[in-house]
Design a protein around this motif. Sequence first.
Motif, PDB file in Angstrom:
ATOM      1  N   ALA A   1       0.838  -1.203   0.000  1.00 45.03           N
ATOM      2  CA  ALA A   1       0.000   0.000   0.000  1.00 45.03           C
ATOM      3  C   ALA A   1       0.869   1.247   0.000  1.00 45.03           C
ATOM      4  CB  ALA A   1      -0.920  -0.005   1.215  1.00 45.03           C
ATOM      5  N   LYS A   2       1.966   1.205   0.736  1.00 46.99           N
ATOM      6  CA  LYS A   2       2.865   2.357   0.787  1.00 46.99           C
ATOM      7  C   LYS A   2       3.461   2.634  -0.594  1.00 46.99           C
ATOM      8  CE  LYS A   2       6.690   4.278   3.367  1.00 46.99           C
ATOM      9  NZ  LYS A   2       7.654   4.079   4.449  1.00 46.99           N
ATOM     10  N   LEU A   3       3.807   1.582  -1.310  1.00 47.01           N
ATOM     11  CA  LEU A   3       4.352   1.729  -2.659  1.00 47.01           C
ATOM     12  C   LEU A   3       3.309   2.353  -3.595  1.00 47.01           C
ATOM     13  CD1 LEU A   3       6.720   1.226  -4.569  1.00 47.01           C
ATOM     14  CD2 LEU A   3       5.773  -1.034  -5.013  1.00 47.01           C
ATOM     15  N   LYS A   4       2.065   1.903  -3.480  1.00 46.19           N
ATOM     16  CA  LYS A   4       0.992   2.466  -4.306  1.00 46.19           C
ATOM     17  C   LYS A   4       0.801   3.948  -4.017  1.00 46.19           C
ATOM     18  CE  LYS A   4      -1.717  -1.771  -4.786  1.00 46.19           C
ATOM     19  NZ  LYS A   4      -2.975  -2.436  -4.443  1.00 46.19           N
ATOM     20  N   TYR A   5       0.823   4.313  -2.736  1.00 44.85           N
ATOM     21  CA  TYR A   5       0.661   5.723  -2.365  1.00 44.85           C
ATOM     22  C   TYR A   5       1.830   6.562  -2.858  1.00 44.85           C
ATOM     23  CZ  TYR A   5      -3.294   4.617   0.664  1.00 44.85           C
ATOM     24  OH  TYR A   5      -4.507   4.221   1.141  1.00 44.85           O
ATOM     25  N   THR A   6       3.021   6.015  -2.811  1.00 43.23           N
ATOM     26  CA  THR A   6       4.198   6.737  -3.291  1.00 43.23           C
ATOM     27  C   THR A   6       4.098   6.990  -4.787  1.00 43.23           C
ATOM     28  OG1 THR A   6       5.539   5.694  -1.575  1.00 43.23           O
ATOM     29  CG2 THR A   6       6.719   6.691  -3.406  1.00 43.23           C
ATOM     30  N   LYS A   7       3.688   5.989  -5.548  1.00 41.81           N
ATOM     31  CA  LYS A   7       3.525   6.156  -6.999  1.00 41.81           C
ATOM     32  C   LYS A   7       2.463   7.201  -7.305  1.00 41.81           C
ATOM     33  CE  LYS A   7       5.016   1.586  -8.534  1.00 41.81           C
ATOM     34  NZ  LYS A   7       4.616   0.350  -9.207  1.00 41.81           N
ATOM     35  N   LYS A   8       1.341   7.136  -6.590  1.00 38.31           N
ATOM     36  CA  LYS A   8       0.264   8.099  -6.828  1.00 38.31           C
ATOM     37  C   LYS A   8       0.714   9.511  -6.469  1.00 38.31           C
ATOM     38  CE  LYS A   8      -3.883   8.887  -8.149  1.00 38.31           C
ATOM     39  NZ  LYS A   8      -4.243   8.730  -9.547  1.00 38.31           N
ATOM     40  N   ALA A   9       1.486   9.651  -5.411  1.00 41.98           N
ATOM     41  CA  ALA A   9       2.003  10.961  -5.014  1.00 41.98           C
ATOM     42  C   ALA A   9       2.913  11.536  -6.093  1.00 41.98           C
ATOM     43  CB  ALA A   9       2.743  10.861  -3.686  1.00 41.98           C
ATOM     44  N   GLU A  10       3.734  10.696  -6.691  1.00 44.39           N
ATOM     45  CA  GLU A  10       4.623  11.142  -7.776  1.00 44.39           C
ATOM     46  C   GLU A  10       3.806  11.595  -8.987  1.00 44.39           C
ATOM     47  OE1 GLU A  10       7.885  11.664  -7.774  1.00 44.39           O
ATOM     48  OE2 GLU A  10       7.885  11.115  -5.652  1.00 44.39           O
ATOM     49  N   GLU A  11       2.744  10.857  -9.316  1.00 45.18           N
ATOM     50  CA  GLU A  11       1.880  11.248 -10.437  1.00 45.18           C
ATOM     51  C   GLU A  11       1.236  12.603 -10.170  1.00 45.18           C
ATOM     52  OE1 GLU A  11      -1.062   8.249 -11.197  1.00 45.18           O
ATOM     53  OE2 GLU A  11       0.435   6.662 -11.395  1.00 45.18           O
ATOM     54  N   ILE A  12       0.760  12.797  -8.962  1.00 42.46           N
ATOM     55  CA  ILE A  12       0.113  14.070  -8.608  1.00 42.46           C
ATOM     56  C   ILE A  12       1.117  15.210  -8.658  1.00 42.46           C
ATOM     57  CG2 ILE A  12      -0.976  15.325  -6.703  1.00 42.46           C
ATOM     58  CD1 ILE A  12      -2.338  12.655  -5.949  1.00 42.46           C
ATOM     59  N   LYS A  13       2.344  14.975  -8.194  1.00 38.20           N
ATOM     60  CA  LYS A  13       3.385  16.003  -8.251  1.00 38.20           C
ATOM     61  C   LYS A  13       3.667  16.405  -9.691  1.00 38.20           C
ATOM     62  CE  LYS A  13       6.170  14.713  -4.258  1.00 38.20           C
ATOM     63  NZ  LYS A  13       7.514  14.271  -3.853  1.00 38.20           N
ATOM     64  N   GLU A  14       3.771  15.428 -10.583  1.00 34.81           N
ATOM     65  CA  GLU A  14       4.075  15.695 -11.987  1.00 34.81           C
ATOM     66  C   GLU A  14       2.973  16.527 -12.634  1.00 34.81           C
ATOM     67  OE1 GLU A  14       6.184  15.914 -15.395  1.00 34.81           O
ATOM     68  OE2 GLU A  14       6.901  15.043 -13.523  1.00 34.81           O
ATOM     69  N   VAL A  15       1.730  16.143 -12.399  1.00 34.07           N
ATOM     70  CA  VAL A  15       0.602  16.884 -12.963  1.00 34.07           C
ATOM     71  C   VAL A  15       0.571  18.299 -12.403  1.00 34.07           C
ATOM     72  CG1 VAL A  15      -1.930  17.018 -13.017  1.00 34.07           C
ATOM     73  CG2 VAL A  15      -0.790  14.855 -13.465  1.00 34.07           C
ATOM     74  N   SER A  16       0.834  18.430 -11.125  1.00 37.46           N
ATOM     75  CA  SER A  16       0.836  19.742 -10.477  1.00 37.46           C
ATOM     76  C   SER A  16       1.941  20.627 -11.050  1.00 37.46           C
ATOM     77  CB  SER A  16       1.017  19.566  -8.975  1.00 37.46           C
ATOM     78  OG  SER A  16       1.030  20.810  -8.336  1.00 37.46           O
TER      79      SER A  16
END
Length: 92
Positions: free
Chosen positions: A22-37
Amino acid sequence: YYRMAHRRGRAGIGRMNAGAGAKLKYTKKAEEIKEVSLQSAVSTVKQLEVKLTEFAKTHHKAIQQDPAFRHKFLSMCAPLGVDPLTSKKSFW
C-alpha cells in the motif's frame, strides 16, 4: 478477555507485507500528482507571461508615465523573471 479475541488478524508478517504494498501504491500516486501539479504550474506561469506582455504592449504609455503604476506592474512581473517593458528597438 472478550475484547482481546476480536483483535486477531491485525499483526503478523502478512499484515506488514500488505502495508508495504500500500505504501508503494501511495508513493507512486504521489509522484503522479506532483508531476501533474508541476506541469499545471509551468503552464500557468507561461500563460501569465504572455498576458503580462500583452498588457504591457496595450498600456505602454500609462506604465511609462505613472511611476506608481509602473512600480506595481514591475513588482508583479519581477518574481516571474518577465521584463515586458524592454525596448522594442534591437541592439543590432
